[in-house]
Design a protein around this motif. Sequence first.
Motif, PDB file in Angstrom:
ATOM      1  N   PHE A 344       0.909  -1.161  -0.390  1.00 58.97           N
ATOM      2  CA  PHE A 344      -0.228   0.410  -0.141  1.00 58.97           C
ATOM      3  C   PHE A 344       0.931   1.013   0.398  1.00 58.97           C
ATOM      4  CE2 PHE A 344      -2.416  -3.643   1.811  1.00 58.97           C
ATOM      5  CZ  PHE A 344      -3.851  -3.396   1.298  1.00 58.97           C
ATOM      6  N   THR A 345       1.949   0.951   0.410  1.00 55.86           N
ATOM      7  CA  THR A 345       3.202   2.222  -0.340  1.00 55.86           C
ATOM      8  C   THR A 345       3.850   1.836  -1.264  1.00 55.86           C
ATOM      9  OG1 THR A 345       4.838   1.126   1.395  1.00 55.86           O
ATOM     10  CG2 THR A 345       2.535   2.561   2.424  1.00 55.86           C
ATOM     11  N   SER A 346       5.051   2.948  -1.858  1.00 54.83           N
ATOM     12  CA  SER A 346       5.553   3.069  -2.268  1.00 54.83           C
ATOM     13  C   SER A 346       7.530   2.192  -1.177  1.00 54.83           C
ATOM     14  CB  SER A 346       5.652   4.632  -3.509  1.00 54.83           C
ATOM     15  OG  SER A 346       6.830   5.281  -1.731  1.00 54.83           O
ATOM     16  N   ALA A 347       7.129   2.033  -0.671  1.00 55.73           N
ATOM     17  CA  ALA A 347       8.395   1.731  -0.332  1.00 55.73           C
ATOM     18  C   ALA A 347       8.480   0.025  -0.981  1.00 55.73           C
ATOM     19  CB  ALA A 347       8.020   1.614   1.375  1.00 55.73           C
ATOM     20  N   GLY A 348       9.464  -0.915  -1.500  1.00 55.39           N
ATOM     21  CA  GLY A 348       9.832  -1.858  -0.835  1.00 55.39           C
ATOM     22  C   GLY A 348      11.340  -2.478  -0.886  1.00 55.39           C
ATOM     23  N   VAL A 349      11.738  -3.858  -0.828  1.00 53.74           N
ATOM     24  CA  VAL A 349      12.848  -5.259  -0.466  1.00 53.74           C
ATOM     25  C   VAL A 349      13.483  -4.479  -1.258  1.00 53.74           C
ATOM     26  CG1 VAL A 349      10.742  -6.258   1.519  1.00 53.74           C
ATOM     27  CG2 VAL A 349      11.586  -6.968  -1.133  1.00 53.74           C
TER      28      VAL A 349
END
Length: 429
Positions: A344-349
């Motif tokens: 649900f956000t633009s963050a990623g691993v």
Amino acid sequence: MTSPSPAPGTSLRLFASLRRDTVGGGLLVIAAVVALIWANSPLADSYFALRDVEVGPAAWHLQLSLGTWAADGLLAIFFFLVGVELKTEFTHGDLRRFRTAVVPITAAAGGVIVPALIYTVLLISHPETLRGWAIPTATDIAFAVAILAIIGSHLPKALRIFLLTLAAVDDLLAIGIIAVFYTETISVVPLLASVAVIVVYGLIAARFRTFFVDRARAAWVILLPLGLIAWALMHASGVHATIAGVLLGFMIPALASRRRSGQDRQADDDDRPNLAEVLEHRLRPLSAGFAVPVFAFFAAGVAVGGLEGLATAFSQPLTFAIIAALVVGKPVGILASAWLVTRFTSAGVDPSLRWPDLAGVGLLAGIGFTVSLLVAELSFIPGSPEHDYAKVAVLSASVIAAVLATLILGSRNSRYRKAEGATLSVDHL
């Protein structure tokens, strides 16, 4: 005839080995196993007598048992290094960029909240045990990183960074929980005095960071006495003294030193270690080789009463709740939180990581051990059945989590090794 002197560099090699994650984790395990065997042997009385020996100046309210000295004193060294590591990460490490750090930070929060909820739900009908809700919230950095180092020769480097960030934030949350929920009475004057000393400590460290880096002995002459005074005052205040350790660690400047001659900075500035690196380098062997193993030795020694005692312990709701919270709650909380924040956000691993890799890390986070044993000490009266059941549960859950994580990450390591081999074969064609 005199005995031969140690070969030159022997001490340096010993200290270097103690800085390795695998060595520190191994000593931790050995100390715990020795304590368990001794506490359940015919010589058990001598173990508990040793643990309860009181030493220290009574006039300063520091006449404490050896077990208390290990938990309140030696473990403060470990937490000091945690504070230094967190300061470094927040200053110029993986926690510096929020977008990069948000996934492991959120995962750490989930790994604290979900185990606490599982523990509370399972024991809601046993209110006398609810005080131990924070026992399954902690992750043992030393143990988890050691296992990853042993089995993860071909795992992506980003996985270790993810684990370190997660465990560091996890420990920060655990430290906050100890300070807020496990401090019963507070003496305001010693607490304020401790904070004042810590502030002075930080100002001196910041003002003379180049001086200390260039002449490291000065750090011991000035900062060490101030740190000991801050620790003693924090202990006298009623707040758990390990809090002083992490606060002192946070006070250490972690940015690289800068020297200027006129308008020109010396060319080798970036190559010189900062004060955080100097202290971490010198204290890591003391923490890994002595402080943490000694704490584990005095904390892990619980008389289980043989097979019958183990059967009794494993029949207790408290034992089951802690094991379920650490082995199931930790990975579920970590994976669910990481998935939600990436969904649900633009963050990623990191692109090199896969969800099975994170599942293995989630299980590694279920190794509570050091901090979980500390919270167990604070939650229940030493020697009470709940106290012993909690320790048996923490040790059992740590072993189970370690075995399951080894199976998953070992399989992933083999997969990455085969993939690297295939790539090398193609490159040679």
